[in-house]
Scaffold this motif. Structure first.
Motif, PDB file in Angstrom:
ATOM      1  N   GLU A  28      24.313  82.770  46.142  1.00  0.00           N
ATOM      2  CA  GLU A  28      23.544  82.849  45.384  1.00  0.00           C
ATOM      3  C   GLU A  28      22.652  82.472  44.637  1.00  0.00           C
ATOM      4  N   LEU A  29      22.168  81.388  43.815  1.00  0.00           N
ATOM      5  CA  LEU A  29      21.910  80.461  42.604  1.00  0.00           C
ATOM      6  C   LEU A  29      20.920  79.905  43.385  1.00  0.00           C
ATOM      7  N   GLU A  30      21.312  79.247  44.683  1.00  0.00           N
ATOM      8  CA  GLU A  30      19.948  78.299  45.568  1.00  0.00           C
ATOM      9  C   GLU A  30      19.029  79.157  46.361  1.00  0.00           C
ATOM     10  N   SER A  31      19.083  80.177  45.977  1.00  0.00           N
ATOM     11  CA  SER A  31      18.011  81.234  46.315  1.00  0.00           C
ATOM     12  C   SER A  31      16.577  80.621  45.519  1.00  0.00           C
ATOM     13  N   GLY A  32      16.975  80.017  43.753  1.00  0.00           N
ATOM     14  CA  GLY A  32      16.103  80.423  43.437  1.00  0.00           C
ATOM     15  C   GLY A  32      15.999  78.551  42.624  1.00  0.00           C
ATOM     16  N   TYR A  33      16.858  78.055  42.825  1.00  0.00           N
ATOM     17  CA  TYR A  33      17.576  76.689  41.904  1.00  0.00           C
ATOM     18  C   TYR A  33      18.013  75.662  43.373  1.00  0.00           C
ATOM     19  N   GLU A  34      17.866  74.345  43.098  1.00  0.00           N
ATOM     20  CA  GLU A  34      18.823  73.260  43.855  1.00  0.00           C
ATOM     21  C   GLU A  34      19.342  72.623  43.145  1.00  0.00           C
ATOM     22  N   VAL A  35      20.969  72.634  43.828  1.00  0.00           N
ATOM     23  CA  VAL A  35      21.818  72.285  42.779  1.00  0.00           C
ATOM     24  C   VAL A  35      22.259  70.934  42.993  1.00  0.00           C
ATOM     25  N   LEU A  36      21.958  70.514  41.823  1.00  0.00           N
ATOM     26  CA  LEU A  36      21.772  68.778  41.481  1.00  0.00           C
ATOM     27  C   LEU A  36      23.690  68.217  41.768  1.00  0.00           C
TER      28      LEU A  36
END
Length: 210
Positions: free
Chosen positions: A182-190
């Motif tokens: 869900e987070l990856e709809s707005g963020y790029e996980v580093l």
């Protein structure tokens, strides 16, 4: 081990090397002169730093801290960061947070609900450098997404996901996967890493806005 931010050092406290920041003690932590120990067992961000996660923190950043509680972690953040907006929903811990802020002119406590960023949008400056989130509620990814409006394009999200707050019946690994998706709809996980050494059923995530 990633570099520590300016204002955070490894020092000897009671004969043990630990992270420390300069500031008035808040939760009974050991001190050494003007320095106070940062307990990773009581701080998810402290655990992320101890585990060598690349938080991107350099010192002096403008920070929006979601889920400040009584100020254990956010007081350390305010010791080395710039303006630090501390959002906490529960009135009782905010009393302790206000006490921690008395000796920290850059720490601004806000009695607000992190799930409702519109209620503090008039206070928090835009383009903050870092959002630190430690909110024990269902929908932790949604909170991060809704608060992304405050984050600079090159800013960082430092998120501690508590699996048991999402669903106590499911395997934490599955919960973490769903939150990350869900987070990856707005963020790029580093970077992401389990914080098990210090906090059971928690995942640390470093991300930036897409």
């Amino acid at each position: 081990m990633s570099d520590l931010p300016d204002g955070v050092e490894r020092r000897q406290f009671d004969g043990t090397e630990r992270l420390g920041t300069r500031g008035e003690p808040v939760y009974g932590e050991p001190t050494d002169g003007e320095w106070r120990a940062w307990n990773p067992n009581r701080s998810k961000l402290g655990a992320m730093l101890e585990l060598g996660m690349n938080t991107g923190l350099a010192g002096g950043e403008t920070v929006l801290y979601l889920g400040a509680a009584s100020g254990t972690t956010v007081s350390h953040v305010a010791d080395f960061a710039g303006p630090t907006y501390a959002v906490e929903f529960a009135a009782r811990p905010v009393r302790d947070l206000l006490e921690a802020a008395e000796s920290r002119p850059r720490l601004f406590p806000l009695l607000k609900d992190a799930r409702k960023p519109e209620t503090y949008a008039h206070v928090v400056e835009s383009d903050v450098d870092v959002i630190v989130q430690d909110v024990a509620t269902r929908g932790q990814a949604r909170v991060a997404l809704e608060n992304a409006q405050f984050l600079a394009d090159d800013g960082r999200l430092l998120l501690a996901v508590k699996a048991r707050s999402e669903d106590v019946t499911r395997d934490p690994t599955d919960v973490f996967e769903d939150v990350r998706d869900e987070l990856e709809s707005g963020y790029e996980v580093l970077e992401s890493r389990r914080l098990e050494e210090y906090h059971a059923d928690h995942l640390g995530i470093v991300a930036r806005p897409k």
